[in-house]
Each structure stands twice: as structure tokens, then as C-alpha cells.
Write an enzyme that holds these catalytic residues in place. Structure first.
Site, PDB file in Angstrom:
ATOM      1  N   GLY A  69       0.823  -1.201   0.000  1.00  0.00           N
ATOM      2  CA  GLY A  69       0.000   0.000   0.000  1.00  0.00           C
ATOM      3  C   GLY A  69       0.856   1.249   0.000  1.00  0.00           C
ATOM      4  O   GLY A  69       2.073   1.203   0.195  1.00  0.00           O
ATOM      5  N   GLU A 141       5.649  -5.506   7.445  1.00  0.00           N
ATOM      6  CA  GLU A 141       5.197  -4.304   8.142  1.00  0.00           C
ATOM      7  C   GLU A 141       6.029  -3.955   9.368  1.00  0.00           C
ATOM      8  O   GLU A 141       6.164  -2.771   9.715  1.00  0.00           O
ATOM      9  CB  GLU A 141       3.721  -4.463   8.534  1.00  0.00           C
ATOM     10  CG  GLU A 141       2.754  -4.354   7.372  1.00  0.00           C
ATOM     11  CD  GLU A 141       2.685  -5.607   6.513  1.00  0.00           C
ATOM     12  OE1 GLU A 141       2.088  -5.561   5.423  1.00  0.00           O
ATOM     13  OE2 GLU A 141       3.263  -6.655   6.917  1.00  0.00           O
ATOM     14  N   ASP A 149      -1.327  -6.749   8.133  1.00  0.00           N
ATOM     15  CA  ASP A 149      -2.763  -6.515   8.016  1.00  0.00           C
ATOM     16  C   ASP A 149      -3.262  -7.150   6.723  1.00  0.00           C
ATOM     17  O   ASP A 149      -2.729  -8.166   6.299  1.00  0.00           O
ATOM     18  CB  ASP A 149      -3.082  -5.020   8.131  1.00  0.00           C
ATOM     19  CG  ASP A 149      -2.511  -4.192   6.979  1.00  0.00           C
ATOM     20  OD1 ASP A 149      -1.488  -4.604   6.380  1.00  0.00           O
ATOM     21  OD2 ASP A 149      -3.075  -3.119   6.676  1.00  0.00           O
TER      22      ASP A 149
END
Length: 352
Positions: A69, A141, A149
């Protein structure tokens, strides 16, 4: 610039195949909110479209399906004093992840090349998950002071032994063979055969399912080294806390244990504690949607309540000094049950 070059997501149909191609190759197809909305709109439209029988998701370029992302936008929202804006992105992304996991028609995803973070959210919950010799999958992450996530904790929680804790905490990347062993993928198809498989998915009626078609192109990769590594990984990563995991790694005779320890010593202690808690909670959950709700609590807690996420992005992607100042600085300074505040956080608005 042509319309195709300008579009960040290419949506079209080919016979009975609905095709979604992420089209930001220079950014390894990293997801922004607009891309997520386009993917969701296409999938939603095809649910009741009887002309579309199967969906294929892939990425433009030869570097990867999706590098994750847009965390730089996340950083900008928080540092500008608008942490509420992050809810819009995560709610849209997680709704897309749930839609893929629960989709009534087969979704095939080519996790060719780099498939990390948000890319796992696209590929990991599909009906037919394909990796190649170029695939590198990861949930990295913790490297930015954050926590896995996009339903990644659901996948990590179901990996054999304690490999979920190992890959979740270290952010280590997986080869194609590793991804198959961990349960992140279903088939290994050489990259040179992907075009043939795309054509077969669109045009061939026999055999009758995308999974059976894929088997025609499937080849066994070189075996994963993970089964052998589980001896030391399961021993160390079954410990109750991050501190105890690190102590077991110090005491291990395995050469790779020292490498894992060195990695953990560089990462955010809080992110490690929250991630360990998240993977173990997800192991008890009923499905991807419930895991997403647990992840949403934690990511919103980081966005609103803890400085390590902003600091991790700053150090890795903004200033690029690779010298984050974590709070607290060491695992020894963590409070008891350090994952509890993130686990108990009640975000507004709710995810679903």
C-alpha cells in the site's frame, strides 16, 4: 501518454474472463485508494454478470504483482494532523480483501515477482493463488514499526508450526516453494507459461475449473528449506513473549537463528509485540473477516496512539536514514502484555 498508460487499474473482459491488471509498474503496482476503489467496483459489478465466470488479477510490468500500500500517503495524513483520514483507506482496502475472500466466482491471482503487504491482501485470499520462480512474498510491516494486516494475520496464523510468528515478526520474504509450504499459494507456474495460462482461462472450456486448468501449467519448484528450519524456528518462536523468543534465538546453535535475532533487534519492540499478539489471536479466529477486524483495531491504534509507525516510515521512506528511534527503544523496556492496548483499541468508525 495514452489512456492505458494513465490508468492505474485496467479492467476489461476476455470471453468469460474478467481481467483486472494493476498498472503502476514503476511503483511495482503499489495500491492507492483510487486503485482499491476501481478493483472493488469491478469485482462488485461482475458478481451478477453472468457473462463473467472467472476473474484474473495480475500486475503490469515484470517486477511484481504489488509492492504493498501507499504508506507514504499514510505518513502524510498522520503528520499533517489528519489521522482520521487513514480510516478511509484501511476500510476500503479491508472491504476489498473481504470481497476477494468471499467472492462467489473463482478469482485467480498471479503473484508473480514482488507480492508484499497489500499485494498479499489481493493474492492471499483468492481461490487460485499462483506463484512463479520470480515470486517474493512477504508481510514486511514490522520493518516500518507497523503490524501485518490485509488479512495477513489469518494466513500467518495458519502456517505450519510457528512459521507464522517467524515470518510475521521478521518480515522475511518467501520464495515460491516457501509460499506453497506456508499456505500462501496453491500452484507454481513458470513465468514463461503465464501467457498461456491467461489464454486458457479465457478460451478453454475443458477442463472445467480454473484450478484444473492451472494444473496443466503447474510445475514443482525446488523444495523449500523451511521444513528443516522448523526445528529451531518452532522452538524459538513458540515462546510466550518477544523477549523470550529473542533469548531462545541467542541460545540456539542454528546459524540462521543469529540472523533472525539480529533482524528483531533492529525492529520496533512495540510492533513486534503487537504482531506476535495479532498472529496468535488470528489463530483462534473463524475467518478472514474476523482477522481483518482484529487488524483494523491495531492499525488504527498505531495511527492514533503510537509514534513508531510514523518514525518507521520516516526512517525507511522519507529521510531514508535507516536509523529509527523507537519508543521504547528495546524489548526489555516493553511493559507486560505490550500488545494489549492495540488489541483492545476501539476504532471509529467501525470497519464493517
Amino acid at each position: 501518454m495514452t489512456d492505458t498508460e494513465a490508468a492505474t487499474v485496467l479492467v476489461r473482459t476476455d470471453s468469460s474472463l474478467g481481467r483486472i491488471t494493476l498498472n503502476r509498474p514503476r511503483a511495482i503496482n503499489a495500491l492507492d485508494l483510487g486503485m482499491i476503489e476501481q478493483i472493488t467496483a469491478a469485482l462488485t459489478a461482475w458478481v451478477d454478470d453472468t457473462d463473467v465466470q472467472t476473474v484474473l488479477i495480475d500486475g503490469a510490468g515484470d517486477r511484481g504483482l504489488c509492492a504493498g500500500g501507499d504508506v507514504r500517503a499514510l505518513y502524510d495524513s498522520i503528520t499533517a494532523g489528519h489521522p482520521d483520514h487513514i480510516a478511509e483507506f484501511f476500510r476500503a482496502e479491508y472491504a476489498m480483501n473481504a470481497l476477494i475472500a468471499e467472492y462467489p466466482k473463482p478469482i485467480v491471482v498471479f503473484a508473480d515477482g514482488i507480492t508484499m503487504g497489500g499485494g498479499i491482501g489481493l493474492a492471499g485470499h483468492a481461490a487460485v493463488r499462483i506463484v512463479t520462480e520470480r515470486s517474493r512474498l512477504a508481510m514486511p510491516e514490522t520493518r516500518i514499526g507497523f503490524t501485518p494486516d490485509v488479512g495477513g494475520t489469518w494466513l500467518l496464523g495458519r502456517a505450519p508450526g510457528r512459521l507464522g510468528e517467524y515470518f510475521g515478526l521478521t518480515g522475511q520474504s518467501m520464495s515460491a516453494a516457501d509460499a506453497l509450504y506456508l499456505g500462501f499459494a496453491d500452484h507454481h507456474v513458470p513465468s514463461e507459461n503465464l501467457d498461456g495460462l491467461r489464454d486458457a482461462l479465457a478460451t478453454r472450456a475443458d477442463p472445467g475449473t480454473p484450478n484444473e486448468l492451472t494444473l496443466l501449467f503447474d510445475e514443482t519448484p525446488e523444495p523449500s528449506q523451511l521444513p528443516a528450519a522448523r526445528v529451531w524456528i518452532d522452538e524459538a518462536f513458540s515462546a510466550d513473549t518477544v523477549g523470550e523468543i529473542m533469548q531462545r534465538l541467542r541460545e540456539s546453535d542454528a546459524q540462521d537463528a543469529a540472523t533472525a535475532l539480529a533482524t528483531l533487534e533492529e525492529l520496533s519492540p512495540t510492533a513486534l509485540a503487537v504482531t506476535l499478539d495479532a498472529v496468535r489471536e488470528a489463530r483462534t479466529m473463524s475467518g478472514v473477516r474476523e482477522a481483518l477486524e482484529g487488524e483494523y483495531r491495531r492499525v488504527m491504534w498505531f495511527g492514533h496512539s503510537h509514534p513508531d509507525l510514523v518514525e518507521g516510515i520516516r526512517a525507511q521512506l522519507v529521510d531514508k536514514d535507516r536509523n529509527p528511534k523507537w519508543q521504547p527503544a528495546t524489548v526489555a523496556d516493553l511493559p507486560p502484555d505490550a500488545g494489549a492496548p492495540a488489541r483492545a483499541y476501539v476504532p471509529e468508525p467501525a470497519l464493517f
